[in-house]
Design an enzyme around this catalytic site. Structure first.
Site, PDB file in Angstrom:
ATOM      1  N   ARG A   1       0.813  -1.228   0.000  1.00  0.00           N
ATOM      2  CA  ARG A   1       0.000   0.000   0.000  1.00  0.00           C
ATOM      3  C   ARG A   1       0.852   1.286   0.000  1.00  0.00           C
ATOM      4  NH1 ARG A   1      -2.509  -3.836  -0.838  1.00  0.00           N
ATOM      5  NH2 ARG A   1      -4.584  -4.402  -0.085  1.00  0.00           N
TER       6      ARG A   1
ATOM      7  N   GLU B   1      -5.471   3.764   5.354  1.00  0.00           N
ATOM      8  CA  GLU B   1      -5.194   3.636   3.921  1.00  0.00           C
ATOM      9  C   GLU B   1      -5.822   4.809   3.178  1.00  0.00           C
ATOM     10  OE1 GLU B   1      -6.285   0.610   0.241  1.00  0.00           O
ATOM     11  OE2 GLU B   1      -6.043  -0.220   2.254  1.00  0.00           O
TER      12      GLU B   1
ATOM     13  N   CYS C   1     -11.522   0.656   1.463  1.00  0.00           N
ATOM     14  CA  CYS C   1     -10.966   0.300   2.770  1.00  0.00           C
ATOM     15  C   CYS C   1     -10.408   1.529   3.475  1.00  0.00           C
ATOM     16  CB  CYS C   1      -9.871  -0.749   2.617  1.00  0.00           C
ATOM     17  SG  CYS C   1     -10.486  -2.379   2.165  1.00  0.00           S
TER      18      CYS C   1
END
Length: 299
Positions: free
Chosen positions: A168, A292, A218
């Protein structure tokens, strides 16, 4: 100060976010992604920001963004797709503004494998490269071979190396002034039936456990617990927070890592809900969840 004609002032950001939340940007411009070069409008907008010491936020589809209620005091640069895709010798060039869903559909129609895990993922190629988007065990940088970007002065390219990405994260996150223009992706041919079957399965899984209400995808990265990466959504579920609500923001009943706007939610509602989830998981498991979602502007 003289504001170029290509830049608008005092623009609502809520309409550019999948959460439909956000204050107003002081300056806003929308440019068609020129793929392998920087067009005059992009150059002019960046020069304006640099000359006036303004922060730039580059925006794609707005699917992983939480804009602050008080807005953004800099320049929001919204990149729109020009639909430029070029297939050369087993590798695919695509402009950063193109939707990931376009690549998924291309894979199905052309028999190219690599995109199946991203079926149903909102967002643009630029956003997926920037944050190394991931789904069901696949990461977008699995396919990236080269990135073309504009650093505010020059167009540059970087060939993939291991230091440029991790879970990520990509090097672009540490250099927000770099504006992604295009990416070269490595894919390989596969039976159309096989690609279609894998894509259909991903869509079915996603549809069965993710909310249809307005969300930003998310909220948290999956943390490492006991030496293994575990689902943030599962941890939030285990601490009993599915369905928890602050104002008009709610943790989804379908998936603990999706927070939804029930209608009329504010960024402040989401910030409080994020803090609630982080505090509860930290207390129960000793793990501090890391966002995130990208928080932009003033809260």
């Amino acid at each position: 100060m003289r504001v170029p004609d290509c830049i608008c002032r005092d623009v609502s950001l809520a309409r550019y976010s999948t959460l439909c939340i956000g204050g107003r940007a002081d300056y806003f411009t929308e440019t068609i992604d020129p793929a392998l070069t920087a067009d005059a409008q992009l150059v002019e907008a960046c020069e304006f920001a640099r000359d006036n010491n303004l922060d730039i936020f580059t925006l794609g589809q707005g699917s992983n963004v939480l804009f602050g209620d008080a807005g953004f005091r800099g320049l929001v640069l919204h990149i729109a797709a020009n639909g430029w895709i070029s297939w050369r010798d087993g590798q695919l060039w695509v402009d950063a503004g193109s939707y990931v869903s376009t690549l998924v559909n291309l894979g199905v129609s052309s028999g190219l494998t690599g995109f199946e895990s991203f079926a149903g993922l909102p967002g643009t190629v630029g956003g997926a490269v920037y944050g190394n988007a991931g789904c069901y065990g696949a990461e977008f940088w699995d396919m990236v071979e080269e990135v073309i970007f504009f650093d505010g002065v020059y167009v540059q390219n970087k060939t993939k190396d291991p230091d440029m990405f991790r879970y990520r994260w990509s090097l672009l996150k540490d250099n927000p002034q770099w504006i992604i223009l295009a990416a070269r992706l490595a894919v390989r041919p596969e039976s159309k039936d096989v690609v279609a079957q894998k894509t259909r399965k991903t869509r079915q899984v996603r549809s069965s456990n993710q909310p249809k209400t307005r969300s930003a995808g998310c909220i948290f990265k999956n943390p490492v617990l006991g030496g293994e990466r575990v689902s943030a959504g599962a941890l939030i579920d285990r601490v009993g927070l599915k369905g928890a609500q602050v104002g008009r923001a709610m943790i989804s009943e379908e998936h603990g890592n999706f927070f939804v706007n029930l209608g009329g939610a504010t960024a402040a509602d989401f910030i409080k809900l994020i803090a609630l989830a982080k505090g509860r998981v930290l207390g129960e498991y000793g793990v501090l969840l890391e966002e995130e979602i990208v928080e932009v502007g003033e809260f």
